[in-house]
Design a protein around this motif. Structure first.
Motif, PDB file in Angstrom:
ATOM      1  N   GLU A   1      -0.272   0.198  13.946  1.00 20.84           N
ATOM      2  CA  GLU A   1      -1.058   0.730  12.828  1.00 20.84           C
ATOM      3  C   GLU A   1      -0.138   1.007  11.638  1.00 20.84           C
ATOM      4  O   GLU A   1      -0.433   0.650  10.497  1.00 20.84           O
ATOM      5  N   TYR A   2       1.008   1.624  11.908  1.00 24.18           N
ATOM      6  CA  TYR A   2       1.963   1.921  10.837  1.00 24.18           C
ATOM      7  C   TYR A   2       2.595   0.647  10.281  1.00 24.18           C
ATOM      8  O   TYR A   2       2.679   0.443   9.072  1.00 24.18           O
ATOM      9  N   VAL A   3       3.039  -0.224  11.166  1.00 20.44           N
ATOM     10  CA  VAL A   3       3.825  -1.376  10.713  1.00 20.44           C
ATOM     11  C   VAL A   3       2.939  -2.433  10.039  1.00 20.44           C
ATOM     12  O   VAL A   3       3.328  -3.016   9.033  1.00 20.44           O
TER      13      VAL A   3
ATOM     14  N   MET B   1      -1.056  -2.577   9.959  1.00 22.14           N
ATOM     15  CA  MET B   1      -2.442  -2.443   9.500  1.00 22.14           C
ATOM     16  C   MET B   1      -2.495  -1.902   8.078  1.00 22.14           C
ATOM     17  O   MET B   1      -1.755  -0.984   7.725  1.00 22.14           O
ATOM     18  N   ARG B   2      -3.378  -2.486   7.282  1.00 18.50           N
ATOM     19  CA  ARG B   2      -3.461  -2.098   5.872  1.00 18.50           C
ATOM     20  C   ARG B   2      -4.923  -1.925   5.465  1.00 18.50           C
ATOM     21  O   ARG B   2      -5.815  -2.590   5.981  1.00 18.50           O
ATOM     22  N   THR B   3      -5.136  -1.043   4.484  1.00 15.70           N
ATOM     23  CA  THR B   3      -6.492  -0.771   4.016  1.00 15.70           C
ATOM     24  C   THR B   3      -7.039  -1.930   3.194  1.00 15.70           C
ATOM     25  O   THR B   3      -8.209  -2.266   3.281  1.00 15.70           O
TER      26      THR B   3
ATOM     27  N   LYS C   1       3.501  12.753   8.125  1.00 15.14           N
ATOM     28  CA  LYS C   1       3.674  13.556   6.935  1.00 15.14           C
ATOM     29  C   LYS C   1       2.972  12.860   5.768  1.00 15.14           C
ATOM     30  O   LYS C   1       2.899  11.647   5.695  1.00 15.14           O
TER      31      LYS C   1
ATOM     32  N   GLU D   1       0.831  -1.207   0.000  1.00 16.30           N
ATOM     33  CA  GLU D   1       0.000   0.000   0.000  1.00 16.30           C
ATOM     34  C   GLU D   1       0.868   1.262   0.000  1.00 16.30           C
ATOM     35  O   GLU D   1       1.868   1.332   0.710  1.00 16.30           O
TER      36      GLU D   1
ATOM     37  N   ILE E   1       1.678   5.342   3.105  1.00 17.98           N
ATOM     38  CA  ILE E   1       1.767   5.095   4.542  1.00 17.98           C
ATOM     39  C   ILE E   1       3.125   5.642   4.955  1.00 17.98           C
ATOM     40  O   ILE E   1       4.152   4.986   4.786  1.00 17.98           O
ATOM     41  N   ALA E   2       3.117   6.870   5.418  1.00 16.91           N
ATOM     42  CA  ALA E   2       4.397   7.507   5.737  1.00 16.91           C
ATOM     43  C   ALA E   2       4.934   6.973   7.058  1.00 16.91           C
ATOM     44  O   ALA E   2       4.183   6.733   7.999  1.00 16.91           O
ATOM     45  N   ARG E   3       6.235   6.808   7.103  1.00 19.18           N
ATOM     46  CA  ARG E   3       6.849   6.387   8.358  1.00 19.18           C
ATOM     47  C   ARG E   3       6.725   7.541   9.351  1.00 19.18           C
ATOM     48  O   ARG E   3       7.072   8.680   9.042  1.00 19.18           O
ATOM     49  N   PRO E   4       6.232   7.263  10.556  1.00 18.47           N
ATOM     50  CA  PRO E   4       6.056   8.341  11.536  1.00 18.47           C
ATOM     51  C   PRO E   4       7.389   9.031  11.806  1.00 18.47           C
ATOM     52  O   PRO E   4       8.427   8.370  11.895  1.00 18.47           O
TER      53      PRO E   4
ATOM     54  N   ARG F   1       2.463   0.740  -4.206  1.00 19.68           N
ATOM     55  CA  ARG F   1       3.810   1.047  -4.671  1.00 19.68           C
ATOM     56  C   ARG F   1       4.368  -0.125  -5.480  1.00 19.68           C
ATOM     57  O   ARG F   1       4.087  -1.278  -5.186  1.00 19.68           O
TER      58      ARG F   1
ATOM     59  N   ALA G   1       4.590  10.593   0.998  1.00 22.72           N
ATOM     60  CA  ALA G   1       5.649   9.644   0.681  1.00 22.72           C
ATOM     61  C   ALA G   1       5.105   8.540  -0.208  1.00 22.72           C
ATOM     62  O   ALA G   1       3.927   8.293  -0.237  1.00 22.72           O
TER      63      ALA G   1
END
Lengths: 416, 112, 1006
Positions: free
Chosen positions: B41-43, B45-47, B109, B22, B25-28, B56, B112
């Motif tokens: 959630e970042y590492v 979870m995916r839509t 941000k 996906e 998903i910007a790295r925090p 990508r 990305a």
């Protein structure tokens, strides 16, 4: 329900089979159920069956967008085994295996469970090491597992090529003799018939379009056949779990990918066991009808199309031919795709969700079919008791927060 | 066999590329400020969109550049290909339902 | 035998060229241009197979790839092939074939006794029985079923033939070379666009080769000849015959299976690859795939001698082979009348056409009547006579709704039945392209409705069954498709004029009644011939609740035989729809899946099965030396690495003992060229490494090296290696052998998608450099001789430094790093100097008894020092802390990839599985890698496992076995005894430090 047996067959033959009753009803949805299960695949139907049988909860609906058993239940390569590495997985799948072993009699429906043995091949020293590790873990967990060297592999499966000249020679294999295959459709049909008999409504052509949630508690589902209230709602919708979970505002660590499989034309028996090779992406068995049934690798991208790319099949057949040179002159008769829901650690999610009384069972990757009885059994427990059984406690969504993953990718196989 | 137009090299077969999951998903920027759940959630979870999915790809066997593709995951129709750092609007008809608003997410941000 | 049924009329065979062949052990003669089926028919042979389940005698039903009955085993030996359709096998001299799945012969088949129990063998009977006792399923029932099932037999030998894959682009791909396809190809080809025309048959022309159509006042085959000649003359057109377009994938990707040599006979053209898979990426596609005739479903419609009407026509017109002497045509549409007319013209006696329609007044029926053919309307065949060959039919008037026989039966003697139930467009490829279908009530078939890709469907495939429409639609589509790709103006060339006879509407009629209700008596109405599925089976499925077309298909196995439902699907779902009293479009159709017709595994695999071509083999420049010097190799990813170098009489144990001793006492040399190498440059290079690696990189001085771990964002170790600072903004990174490509992708991903503001450039240089690792106490002496101009003193060339210099006369970069614990240098030279340097090292090192060593010795030496191997000590679930390497995790430098995950609840646990050493009580006992560990000797089942042995070796230097392991809470349990389990064997082991040898690192400096 009329019992199935050779006698009932003979009796019905006298009346030209005009009097067989329906195997399940086509009920209209009631306004309210104790439990609504979303998805009438093997998992959803097994869950309903065990809710009724083990927990006495019969006011249950299984609602299905299409036809029952039409998702991954009817699209997989039907392999059943329980030789997983980690305790959590091994014990879970072994419980499923024990249910498989009695399933035809339990359901009074011949699911043709055939314990012809499953071999997982090793092609390099790293594979060998990880295979032995898994055999030892299985043995200590009470799961049958053996390590075979290359010659023993050849003895067990005489048509396999163990030549050292292969690009990736066979160095040995693990063997689970109790592993094998089953007739996938019959599993769905058997559970549907059994659940229906105990009062469960299996409602086909009923699509979930929304969730009724109040104050963080699920109250029912909105469907193409109208709203259905429910005290509890359980998702069992495999590749579409993210879509349904999204209706409840839940995000999951799941991605859905195309996974292809194929069958050859039917031939006289040549292969009497199941052979799997993760390293070269070959999964093959021969069905009772004589077709070679093969699984390909997962297509890399997210996909809901139930179709994949031909190069995946070409690569897989090239690998298969290296292992089984005699397959060359048979022909691919049909290929198809499923939608596999994969988790980052190659283990499923089966448990509670952030929404009260809403449950999730998903992320089975390529392991869903073999899990069917066990997943249904544990999921029913989880729903009935509102807490997971010991066997599925490790498979909560929370593990992605705590980091307690159950990584079944096997050793990464990175070489130094 | 998808046919994907690399923004730098042109149309190429899927086998020249690797899929990169996906997009957007910007790295925090400050992971330390996140709760475990936000980090998960970042590492993880995916839509997992059914419909037009922004994702990508990297042209591994070509220019090795990463870029974004908007592809319908039901039909495999490629709606748009655009460079990393861009996020064009997609035609209304082809956009699927957006991911639910994430109340928990920390500042991230975009782009990305 | 003579060809008693051969006429003088066949347009596509050459009677002057006789061909001898054998079928089921008997010798026959055919002629050039025949298929096996047409030659058999010319010889009066119809009984060619047995059905799958009840082994009923079956005859040739069709003339194409949809054939369900005439399934044969071609030839014997390694080129034997099972399950070919006799209707597709082109005759060649000496051909030998036999029927499949019958014993002892097709004429007398023992398994036909199955028919006695046939009343029990209804759809899905096996789900209802064979359950108790469960042991009998595996031991008795299933083996019996498996023996009975299956068609042909796979040869046991390796396939001697080869197969190719082709890849090509074109503007317009035309599938099918009937009138529509030829017109399309001509129209597109004339624009100059690159056009591909493919057809599964050996000749172009499609149905025009089978019929007696007239185009521009002349036989249509003359037009075909002219059209093909024009196409052949175009350089921009590729023509592929015997080429089955079997798949329509995403983005106009059409795959074609071309059979190049089969028609010459097995092995006759060794210089050609046998078959090819073509992959076409086409800008536009024109589907002109024609249609399939449907059989009518009537009582005992499977007797040999029963044939599709158009197939009978084809055998007579094309091959000059009469299907029989006297035939009855049975139809619900006008097309079968042209069959009756042609057959009469060919010399066959066609006394009667039985038509289910009440009113039959079309031009064709009237022409038939004029030829003296009796047309019986509102009637059907309600019974057939004969067993191994049709002997006659009983006809009667039947009710319009199909419910019953209304009139009295009349018997007609005949040896052939030609049935036509209408036509189903071959929408397979269209449907594969995700095009949407529509049910056409008037034409009684599914037709393409909405295209999903850049595709046009024309002719019969679109439901346009008349010749003029096919010609016109083809020309228009060809021109329009070309225009869409920038060729021509889109104007269709004027198409030739066909002689069209108008046809009256078809009548949908799905099951023809007999004198007992369907399924309640001896007579069977077959829907899927090969699988023995009858109308009664479908009705039973419907009664039992199998209401979805997919349930019906799966429960009855309709459409799952080798023809994949080409004949049975529409009939099956129509019967289901009438049972459910739902309209056909509401019942829907099953999904069409690739391949259109079956494709050889060998062809799909292509060249990929032949050893090195399966996957590239990577070898270092010194590979030839290793090979000449007796090395044994270990595959590591795609690489072949030297594993050990046994001398005469040595086994692995002896060789490794000798090699390890050399390293600890003298000097050894290892080919380490396979390590991944990445050149990293740019002003932010150090900053980037700081983010990617767990340790600190900003202050690493130029000229020095550092070992680093990379993590995934979940905090788990993903790769490791030594990276050296070549300049302020220039680094040389090494990775694991197997991880190189993945690491480069990983770096690029972060650089391009997360930190595009960083100015960093990464380049793979793995194969730029040969790497020779020279280690051992005498390494420095050797290096000083090899590179007299370089200073190898500890002061000027300390551990973890690198220096440029000239080694053995060539430019080199030397790294003082060690994976063995002993003094060690890694010399990098340009790839092409690798072998030279290696040989020079061996030459100069001879006086030190320099010993080449392989990966096994390297593993032992590194294990003695407790160095981990990523992928062996790790499996994607270890943090650096788990490996006892907290020192490599910078505490103060700020964020890096994976850092945040350390403080998660489970990752922060103190009692995770941690890397330790293990020592056995018995020094000689070497543990098995993969042994599982428990704290206690005796355990319940399931046992509480606390870890496993990751590495285990005999250490000659310590004269003791050593092992590394991951053990739960291991770091707090030093000195404790635990138990290793390997397939029943239990070994007591002590937890120790994983650094077994030289714990103070005193040997590092030599």
């Amino acid at each position: 329900m009329s019992r199935f047996s050779i006698f009932s067959l003979a009796r019905n033959a006298m009346s030209w089979h005009q009097n067989w009753p329906r195997q399940w009803r086509s009920p209209n949805p009631k306004p309210e159920y104790d439990v609504v299960i979303i998805g009438a695949g093997g998992h959803g139907l097994a869950t309903a069956y065990y809710l009724a049988k083990e927990h006495g909860i019969t006011n249950v609906a299984v609602i299905e967008k299409g036809w029952l058993g039409g998702g991954n239940t009817g699209r997989n390569t039907t392999i059943v085994r329980s030789n997983y590495l980690w305790d959590e997985s091994g014990l879970f799948y072994e419980n499923a295996m024990k249910l498989w072993e009695n399933l035809s009699i339990e359901l009074n429906y011949n699911v043709m469970f055939s314990q012809r043995g499953v071999m997982n091949l090793a092609h390099n020293l790293g594979d060998v090491r990880e295979s032995v590790r898994r055999v030892n873990a299985n043995n200590l967990n009470g799961i049958d597992a053996e390590w075979l060297n290359a010659e023993q592999v050849k003895e067990f499966c005489p048509i396999i090529n163990i030549s050292k000249d292969s690009r990736y020679p066979v160095m040995g294999a693990t063997l689970q003799r109790r592993g094998g295959t089953a007739r996938h459709d019959a599993v769905a049909w058997g559970y549907a018939r059994g659940a229906d008999e105990m009062g469960v409504d299996v409602i086909q052509n009923c699509e979930v379009q929304g969730m009724m949630i109040e104050n963080g508690v699920v109250k029912g589902v909105r469907t193409s056949l109208g709203d259905i209230k429910a005290k509890k709602v359980a998702m069992a919708c495999a590749g579409h779990t993210s879509v349904v979970a999204d209706m409840a505002g839940i995000r999951l660590p799941i991605e859905s990918h195309p996974l292809q499989a194929l069958v050859s034309e039917p031939m006289k028996p040549v292969l009497d066991c199941v052979v799997m090779s993760n390293a070269v992406h070959v999964y093959v068995s021969q069905s009772d009808k004589g077709e070679l049934v093969m699984g390909a690798g997962i297509d890399s991208y997210v996909g809901y199309s139930q179709r994949g790319s031909l190069h995946v099949i070409e690569d897989q057949l090239a690998s298969a031919m290296e292992l089984f040179p005699l397959f060359s002159r048979t022909r691919m008769m049909r290929s198809w795709g499923g939608i596999v829901d994969t988790c980052p650690d190659a283990s499923p999610v089966i448990g509670k969700t952030p929404v009260k009384n809403l449950y999730v069972n998903a992320g089975w990757g390529t392991g869903g079919f073999k899990a069917t009885p066990g997943a249904g059994w544990c999921y029913a427990h989880t729903i009935a008791k509102d807490e997971p059984h010991d066997l599925n406690a490790a498979f909560s969504i929370d593990r992605f927060i705590s980091g307690a993953l159950v990584d079944e990718h096997g050793a990464a196989g990175v070489a130094h | 066999m998808l046919y994907i137009k690399c923004p730098f090299c042109g149309d190429r077969d899927e086998t020249e590329y690797h899929y990169g999951g996906e997009a957007h998903i910007a790295r925090p920027e400050n992971p330390d400020e996140l709760t475990d759940a936000e980090w998960a959630e970042y590492v993880f979870m995916r839509t997992n969109t059914k419909g037009v999915h922004r994702e990508r790809w990297v042209h591994s066997d070509g220019c090795r550049r990463w870029f974004n593709v908007a592809r319908n995951t039901v039909t495999n129709e490629i709606v748009s290909v655009y460079k990393t750092g861009e996020k064009p609007d997609l035609p209304e008809a082809s956009t699927s339902k957006p991911a639910p608003a994430k109340k928990t997410s920390a500042k991230k941000k975009e782009g990305a | 035998m003579t060809e008693q049924f051969r006429t003088t009329q066949g347009s596509r065979v050459d009677r002057s060229k006789a061909i001898n062949f054998t079928f089921n052990g008997k010798n026959y003669k055919g002629v050039e241009g025949d298929t096996l089926a047409s030659a058999l028919i010319a010889n009066g042979v119809h009984l060619v197979g047995r059905s799958f389940k009840t082994h009923r005698p079956r005859g040739i039903l069709t003339c194409g790839s949809e054939e369900p009955n005439a399934i044969i085993q071609l030839e014997t030996g390694p080129r034997s092939e099972p399950n070919l359709r006799a209707t597709q096998v082109e005759l060649y001299e000496g051909l030998s074939a036999k029927s499949v799945n019958c014993w002892p012969s097709v004429n007398f088949d023992i398994a036909a006794v199955n028919a006695i129990a046939g009343r029990i063998f209804v759809a899905g009977f096996y789900y209802k029985t064979f359950m108790k006792p469960s042991s009998l399923w595996m031991t008795v029932w299933e083996p019996a079923i498996r023996r009975m099932a299956g068609l042909g037999v796979l040869p046991r030998e390796k396939d001697p033939d080869t197969y190719d894959h082709m890849n090509e682009f074109c503007e317009v791909m035309v599938v099918g070379s009937g009138p529509a396809g030829l017109s399309a190809a001509l129209a597109a080809g004339r624009t100059g666009a690159r056009v591909v025309l493919c057809d599964e048959h050996p000749e172009f022309g499609g149905t025009l080769l089978n019929t007696k159509e007239i185009i521009d006042g002349k036989p249509a085959q003359e037009w075909v000849k002219t059209a093909v000649a024009e196409l052949e003359a175009m350089d921009n057109v590729r023509l592929l015959k015997r080429a089955n377009a079997f798949g329509y994938y995403d983005h106009n990707y059409i795959t074609v299976h071309e059979r190049r040599t089969d028609h010459f006979g097995p092995g006759a053209k060794p210089e050609l690859t046998r078959q090819r898979i073509w992959h076409f990426r086409s800008k536009q596609v024109v589907l002109a795939t024609g249609s399939h005739e449907r059989p009518l479903v009537f009582a005992d419609n499977d007797r040999p001698g029963t044939m599709l009407a158009a197939a009978g026509q084809t055998y007579a017109n094309r091959y000059g082979a009469l299907p029989g002497r006297r035939g009855v045509v049975f139809t619900n549409n006008d097309s079968a009348y042209s069959v009756a007319i042609d057959l009469v013209d060919a010399g066959m006696d066609i006394p009667t056409v039985v038509d289910l329609r009440e009113v039959v007044d079309g031009d064709l029926p009237n022409t038939a009547r004029k030829k003296g053919i009796e047309v019986i309307t509102g009637s059907g065949i309600v019974a057939t006579l004969g067993r191994k060959r049709v002997k006659g039919v009983e006809i009667a008037t039947v009710s319009s709704d199909g419910s019953q026989v209304t009139g009295t039966k009349r018997k007609i003697d005949c040896d052939t039945i030609l049935s036509s139930g209408g036509w189903s467009p071959a929408v397979h490829l269209f449907s594969q392209s995700i095009g949407k279908l529509r049910y056409d009530e008037e034409k009684v078939c599914f037709v393409p409705n909405v295209s999903s890709q850049n595709e046009r469907t024309v002719g019969a495939c679109k439901g346009s069954f008349d010749l003029q429409s096919a010609l016109d639609e083809g020309a228009a589509a060809g021109a329009a498709a070309a225009k869409d790709t920038g060729f021509g103006k889109g104007k269709a060339p004027a198409s030739p004029k066909a002689l069209v006879v108008e046809e009256k509407p078809i009548k949908a009629y799905w099951v023809v009644p007999t004198d007992h209700p369907v399924g309640q008596g001896k007579r069977k109405h077959f829907v899927d011939f090969q699988h023995d599925v009858t109308a009664a089976d479908i009705m039973l499925a419907a009664r039992e609740g199998m209401h979805s077309v997919e349930h019906m298909k799966r429960y009855t196995t309709t459409g799952m035989a080798t023809d994949q439902g080409k004949l049975s699907n529409v009939n099956g779902l129509a019967i289901l729809s009438s049972q459910l009293e739902k309209a056909i479009p509401k019942v829907g159709t099953t999904t069409f899946r690739p391949p259109y017709t079956p494709v050889n595994f060998g062809a799909l695999a292509g060249r990929g099965i032949n050893g090195d071509l399966a996957d590239p083999v990577r070898r270092t420049p010194m590979y030839s030396w290793h090979l000449e010097n007796g090395a044994t190799f270990e595959p590591v990813g795609q690489w072949q690495r030297a594993w050990y170098y046994p001398k005469a009489g040595e086994d692995m144990h002896a060789a490794v003992t000798r090699e390890t001793a050399a390293l600890r006492d003298g000097v050894g040399i290892l080919d380490a060229s396979t390590l991944g190498k990445i050149d990293i440059q740019g002003k932010d290079a150090a900053k980037f490494l700081n983010l990617i690696y767990t340790n600190a990189w900003l202050k690493l001085p130029v000229g020095m090296c550092r070992y680093g771990f990379m993590l995934k964002e979940d905090g788990m170790v993903f790769d490791d290696g030594v990276t050296s600072r070549l300049g302020e903004n220039h680094f040389h990174m090494t990775t694991t052998t197997g991880g190189a490509a993945g690491v480069l992708d990983w770096l690029e991903e972060y650089l391009q998608t997360e930190w595009p503001d960083l100015e960093v450039y990464c380049t793979s240089v793995t194969e730029e450099w040969s790497t020779l690792s020279i280690g051992g106490p005498k390494a420095r002496q050797l290096l000083e001789e090899l590179a007299p101009d370089m200073d190898f003193s500890n002061e000027n060339f300390p551990f973890m430094a690198w220096r440029d210099g000239v080694v053995a006369g060539v430019d080199a970069r030397v790294f003082r790093i060690s994976f063995t614990g002993d003094l060690s240098y890694e010399i990098n030279v340009r790839n092409w100097h690798g072998l030279h340097l290696w040989k020079k090292c061996m030459e100069l090192g001879e006086k030190y008894d320099i010993t080449p060593y392989g990966t096994e010795t390297m593993h032992v030496l590194r294990a003695e020092k407790g160095f981990v191997i990523v992928g062996q000590e790790t499996d994607g679930t270890q943090t650096p802390q788990d490996l006892g390497m907290d020192w490599i995790v910078a505490k103060k430098k700020g964020d890096f990839v994976g850092r945040r995950s350390f403080i998660r609840e489970d990752t922060a646990r103190a009692d995770r599985k941690q890397l330790v050493g293990l020592m056995t009580d018995n020094p000689k006992e070497v543990l098995t890698e993969g042994a599982q560990l428990t704290y206690e000797r005796v355990n319940p089942t399931p046992a509480p496992m606390v870890g496993h042995v990751t590495s285990s070796y005999w250490s000659p230097n310590l004269d003791h076995s050593i092992a590394m392991a991951l053990v739960k809470d291991g770091h707090n349990r030093m000195g404790q005894w635990i138990y290793a389990h390997d397939r029943g064997k239990v070994t007591k082991v002590k937890i120790v430090s994983p650094v077994f040898y030289d714990p103070k690192g005193e040997r590092r400096d030599g």
